[in-house]
Design a protein around this motif. Structure first.
Motif, PDB file in Angstrom:
ATOM      1  N   GLN A   1      31.436  51.085  82.142  1.00  0.00           N
ATOM      2  CA  GLN A   1      32.605  50.235  82.380  1.00  0.00           C
ATOM      3  C   GLN A   1      32.584  49.024  81.443  1.00  0.00           C
ATOM      4  O   GLN A   1      33.601  48.671  80.847  1.00  0.00           O
ATOM      5  N   THR A   2      31.404  48.413  81.324  1.00  0.00           N
ATOM      6  CA  THR A   2      31.294  47.223  80.461  1.00  0.00           C
ATOM      7  C   THR A   2      31.505  47.598  79.002  1.00  0.00           C
ATOM      8  O   THR A   2      32.214  46.907  78.260  1.00  0.00           O
ATOM      9  N   MET A   3      30.896  48.714  78.590  1.00  0.00           N
ATOM     10  CA  MET A   3      31.022  49.142  77.186  1.00  0.00           C
ATOM     11  C   MET A   3      32.489  49.426  76.847  1.00  0.00           C
ATOM     12  O   MET A   3      32.984  48.997  75.797  1.00  0.00           O
ATOM     13  N   LEU A   4      33.187  50.138  77.714  1.00  0.00           N
ATOM     14  CA  LEU A   4      34.584  50.485  77.427  1.00  0.00           C
ATOM     15  C   LEU A   4      35.438  49.217  77.325  1.00  0.00           C
ATOM     16  O   LEU A   4      36.305  49.104  76.454  1.00  0.00           O
ATOM     17  N   GLU A   5      35.133  48.259  78.201  1.00  0.00           N
ATOM     18  CA  GLU A   5      35.891  47.005  78.166  1.00  0.00           C
ATOM     19  C   GLU A   5      35.619  46.268  76.848  1.00  0.00           C
ATOM     20  O   GLU A   5      36.535  45.797  76.183  1.00  0.00           O
ATOM     21  N   MET A   6      34.338  46.217  76.458  1.00  0.00           N
ATOM     22  CA  MET A   6      33.977  45.506  75.231  1.00  0.00           C
ATOM     23  C   MET A   6      34.558  46.181  73.991  1.00  0.00           C
ATOM     24  O   MET A   6      34.849  45.532  72.998  1.00  0.00           O
ATOM     25  N   GLU A   7      34.719  47.491  74.065  1.00  0.00           N
ATOM     26  CA  GLU A   7      35.235  48.237  72.913  1.00  0.00           C
ATOM     27  C   GLU A   7      36.759  48.389  72.959  1.00  0.00           C
ATOM     28  O   GLU A   7      37.348  49.111  72.152  1.00  0.00           O
ATOM     29  N   GLY A   8      37.380  47.739  73.934  1.00  0.00           N
ATOM     30  CA  GLY A   8      38.849  47.761  74.020  1.00  0.00           C
ATOM     31  C   GLY A   8      39.420  49.117  74.405  1.00  0.00           C
ATOM     32  O   GLY A   8      40.553  49.452  74.035  1.00  0.00           O
ATOM     33  N   LYS A   9      38.652  49.911  75.153  1.00  0.00           N
ATOM     34  CA  LYS A   9      39.139  51.238  75.578  1.00  0.00           C
ATOM     35  C   LYS A   9      39.658  51.170  77.017  1.00  0.00           C
ATOM     36  O   LYS A   9      39.322  50.245  77.760  1.00  0.00           O
ATOM     37  N   GLU A  10      40.411  52.191  77.401  1.00  0.00           N
ATOM     38  CA  GLU A  10      40.940  52.234  78.766  1.00  0.00           C
ATOM     39  C   GLU A  10      39.803  52.435  79.770  1.00  0.00           C
ATOM     40  O   GLU A  10      38.797  53.068  79.463  1.00  0.00           O
ATOM     41  N   GLU A  11      40.015  51.919  80.995  1.00  0.00           N
ATOM     42  CA  GLU A  11      38.952  52.015  82.007  1.00  0.00           C
ATOM     43  C   GLU A  11      38.838  53.438  82.569  1.00  0.00           C
ATOM     44  O   GLU A  11      39.697  54.291  82.318  1.00  0.00           O
ATOM     45  N   LEU A  12      37.776  53.670  83.351  1.00  0.00           N
ATOM     46  CA  LEU A  12      37.485  55.025  83.845  1.00  0.00           C
ATOM     47  C   LEU A  12      38.403  55.473  84.986  1.00  0.00           C
ATOM     48  O   LEU A  12      38.618  56.677  85.175  1.00  0.00           O
ATOM     49  N   ALA A  13      38.945  54.515  85.732  1.00  0.00           N
ATOM     50  CA  ALA A  13      39.785  54.876  86.888  1.00  0.00           C
ATOM     51  C   ALA A  13      40.919  55.795  86.437  1.00  0.00           C
ATOM     52  O   ALA A  13      41.579  55.528  85.430  1.00  0.00           O
TER      53      ALA A  13
ATOM     54  N   ALA B   1      25.741  59.348  89.791  1.00  0.00           N
ATOM     55  CA  ALA B   1      26.758  59.013  88.782  1.00  0.00           C
ATOM     56  C   ALA B   1      28.109  59.543  89.275  1.00  0.00           C
ATOM     57  O   ALA B   1      29.135  58.848  89.216  1.00  0.00           O
ATOM     58  N   ILE B   2      28.104  60.773  89.796  1.00  0.00           N
ATOM     59  CA  ILE B   2      29.346  61.355  90.323  1.00  0.00           C
ATOM     60  C   ILE B   2      29.885  60.482  91.466  1.00  0.00           C
ATOM     61  O   ILE B   2      31.073  60.162  91.526  1.00  0.00           O
ATOM     62  N   GLU B   3      28.970  60.061  92.343  1.00  0.00           N
ATOM     63  CA  GLU B   3      29.398  59.265  93.507  1.00  0.00           C
ATOM     64  C   GLU B   3      30.098  57.974  93.062  1.00  0.00           C
ATOM     65  O   GLU B   3      31.175  57.636  93.548  1.00  0.00           O
ATOM     66  N   LYS B   4      29.472  57.274  92.123  1.00  0.00           N
ATOM     67  CA  LYS B   4      30.063  56.001  91.691  1.00  0.00           C
ATOM     68  C   LYS B   4      31.378  56.247  90.934  1.00  0.00           C
ATOM     69  O   LYS B   4      32.357  55.521  91.131  1.00  0.00           O
ATOM     70  N   LEU B   5      31.414  57.302  90.114  1.00  0.00           N
ATOM     71  CA  LEU B   5      32.658  57.602  89.383  1.00  0.00           C
ATOM     72  C   LEU B   5      33.790  57.886  90.369  1.00  0.00           C
ATOM     73  O   LEU B   5      34.917  57.412  90.201  1.00  0.00           O
ATOM     74  N   GLN B   6      33.481  58.642  91.416  1.00  0.00           N
ATOM     75  CA  GLN B   6      34.519  58.931  92.413  1.00  0.00           C
ATOM     76  C   GLN B   6      34.940  57.649  93.134  1.00  0.00           C
ATOM     77  O   GLN B   6      36.119  57.427  93.374  1.00  0.00           O
ATOM     78  N   GLN B   7      33.958  56.791  93.430  1.00  0.00           N
ATOM     79  CA  GLN B   7      34.297  55.533  94.132  1.00  0.00           C
ATOM     80  C   GLN B   7      35.251  54.661  93.321  1.00  0.00           C
ATOM     81  O   GLN B   7      36.079  53.965  93.880  1.00  0.00           O
ATOM     82  N   ILE B   8      35.127  54.697  91.987  1.00  0.00           N
ATOM     83  CA  ILE B   8      36.001  53.828  91.178  1.00  0.00           C
ATOM     84  C   ILE B   8      37.277  54.544  90.749  1.00  0.00           C
ATOM     85  O   ILE B   8      38.037  54.044  89.927  1.00  0.00           O
ATOM     86  N   GLY B   9      37.475  55.762  91.285  1.00  0.00           N
ATOM     87  CA  GLY B   9      38.758  56.440  91.060  1.00  0.00           C
ATOM     88  C   GLY B   9      38.805  57.366  89.859  1.00  0.00           C
ATOM     89  O   GLY B   9      39.896  57.755  89.418  1.00  0.00           O
TER      90      GLY B   9
END
Ligand code: NDP
Length: 451
Positions: free
Chosen positions: A218-230, A246-254
């Motif tokens: 999430q932090t890397m994508l934000e720093m690189e100006g990419k769209e978020e994972l949700a 990893a799957i659990e957290k990805l599902q939690q953030i949409g």
């Protein structure tokens, strides 16, 4: 000849078969840190590289145990204590038939830099055995763990070396190992991390590596100006501790996770994987993923042998972000080509060194954000260190406190890596950033401590 080639030439002896993975890990670090070595002659003067690529000690021992038929079984156990410049040796134990000294040297070497990147006071180590836990009864696992600890206990201690889990070693095995240590030493102390919560484990240790990899991304994508994972499709390999969390957290953030895999095959479920079922199959029943399609008949199961040589089915599924979370060198050049062709924007290594050097080069040259293992999967060891702190102060932190500290740690690692890359003229290259930042902290400590 550049400084990296000159340095590597000194270590050519390491290319023998058993040391291949270790050499691969070492080569990457040496190429990455070339700008640092060129800018500061102290590292050469103090022979830091020569000292860093040789473990402080390698302990190898016989493990003899009785199986359920009262037959004597013999395995080999190891502990590679690599470097304790920053703190007590720290790193997991792996129980898998492929374990040998070379594999553990590769993992222990990586662990030095990973632990350094966390900013916490922990050195690098790794250990394990060629014991195969698959198909063993609970009693056999217990007897093996007791026999393994009978020897290992001589070399570890809360201020000396604190092992944790890895492939084949989860809370069950850590529990048995801890029980035996306690029996031998009569000492109730934080000598292992990843313990069950009821006797000194930290909340969130099982989740930490997988959750941490997602926080890093999430932090890397934000720093690189990419769209978020949700809202995005993600692919994950593996179905063990790291992958499932990893799957659990990805599902939690949409995000929508459509794959997972094990050593026999891959599941592709286009409507999103059923995490509860996966946990039941892999954590409770410890069975093959193939059974997933008995419940979800419209999902696909692709056996390993059905996929062409050189590639893996899991990386041929279109995704926004990919998370290799199974094992080393599981994402090849062919896989990288497929990911790029399918528009993948980011790859995060949840496993240790899951991508081959060719795959990394290709992904980076096509602008894919690439989060290397030693930075992205450091969440596990960070929470292990939190467990050591809680044990030392006889306290218990809440889930929320550990999660918050984990998130902050992963954000800090990501920013440190990105800024270091920028400082050394390789902006956006998280591999070089992680290696330089990780190396520098250890090397500076080694210089300060003298020989
Ligand atoms: P587990 O033993 O819990 O799970 C490993 C998973 O990977 C299993 O599902 C296994 O399949 C699968 N797997 C093994 N080999 C292959 C293969 N060749 N192809 C596809 N799948 C495979 O281990 P962890 O989840 O703990 O560890 C996974 C990776 O993460 C390792 O590289 C480890 O070093 C690294 N890591 C782990 C940390 C932790 O906190 N646990 C911390 C940092 C890194 P099967 O079920 O069939 O055996």
């Amino acid at each position: 000849m550049g400084i990296a080639e000159t340095e590597l030439k000194k270590f050519e002896y390491s290319t023998c078969d058993e040391n291949k993975l270790f050499y691969q890990a070492m080569e990457e670090v040496i190429y990455s840190i070339a700008p640092l070595l060129e800018s500061d002659s102290r590292y050469e003067e103090y022979s830091i590289l020569e000292r860093l690529v040789v473990p402080d000690r390698v302990v190898k021992f016989k493990v003899t145990w009785l199986d359920d038929n009262n037959k004597i079984q013999v395995n080999t156990g190891y502990r590679v204590q690599f470097n304790n410049a920053l703190g007590p040796y720290k790193g997991g134990l792996r129980f898998h038939p492929t374990v040998n000294e070379g594999v553990l040297k590769f993992l222990g070497f990586e662990q030095i830099f990973k632990n350094s990147l966390t900013g916490l006071p922990i050195g690098g180590a790794k250990g394990g055995s060629d014991f195969n836990p698959k198909g063993k009864s609970d009693f056999e696992i217990m007897k093996f763990c007791s026999a393994f600890m009978t020897e290992l206990h001589k070399y570890i201690g809360p201020r000396v070396d604190v092992p944790a889990g890895d492939i084949g070693v989860g809370a069950r095995e850590i529990g048995y190992l801890f029980g035996e240590y306690k029996k031998i030493t009569s000492s109730y102390e934080g000598v292992l991390t990843g313990k069950p919560f009821m006797f000194g484990g930290s909340l969130m240790r099982p989740e930490a590596t997988g959750y941490g990899a997602v926080y890093f991304t999430q932090t890397m994508l934000e720093m690189e100006g990419k769209e978020e994972l949700a809202g995005k499709v993600c692919t994950v390999s593996g179905a063990g501790n790291v992958a499932l969390h990893a799957i659990e957290k990805l599902q939690q953030i949409g995000a929508m996770v459509v794959t997972c895999s094990d050593s026999k095959g891959t599941i592709y479920d286009s409507r999103g994987v059923d995490l509860e079922l996966l946990k039941e199959l892999k954590m409770v029943r410890r069975t093959s993923l193939e059974e997933y399609i008995q419940v979800h008949s419209d999902a696909k199961y692709i056996p390993l042998e059905e996929y062409p040589e050189g590639g893996h089915a899991v990386w041929d599924i279109p995704c926004y972000a990919a998370f290799p979370c199974a094992t080393q060198n599981e994402l090849t050049e062919v896989d990288a080509q497929n990911l790029i062709a399918n528009g993948c924007v980011s790859v995060t290594e949840g496993a240790n060194m899951p991508s081959t050097p060719e795959a990394i080069d290709l992904l980076q040259s096509h602008g894919v954000c690439f989060a290397p293992a030693k930075a992205a999967n450091a969440g596990g060891v960070a929470v292990s260190e939190f467990e050591m702190s809680q044990n030392a102060s006889m306290s218990k932190w809440s889930f929320e406190k550990v999660d918050e500290k984990l998130k902050t740690t992963m954000q800090q690692i990501c920013k440190r890596v990105a800024l270091t890359a920028k400082d050394y003229g390789v902006e956006g290259n998280y591999v070089h950033g992680a290696n330089i930042a990780g190396f520098k902290r250890v090397a500076d400590a080694m210089i300060a401590e003298g020989i």
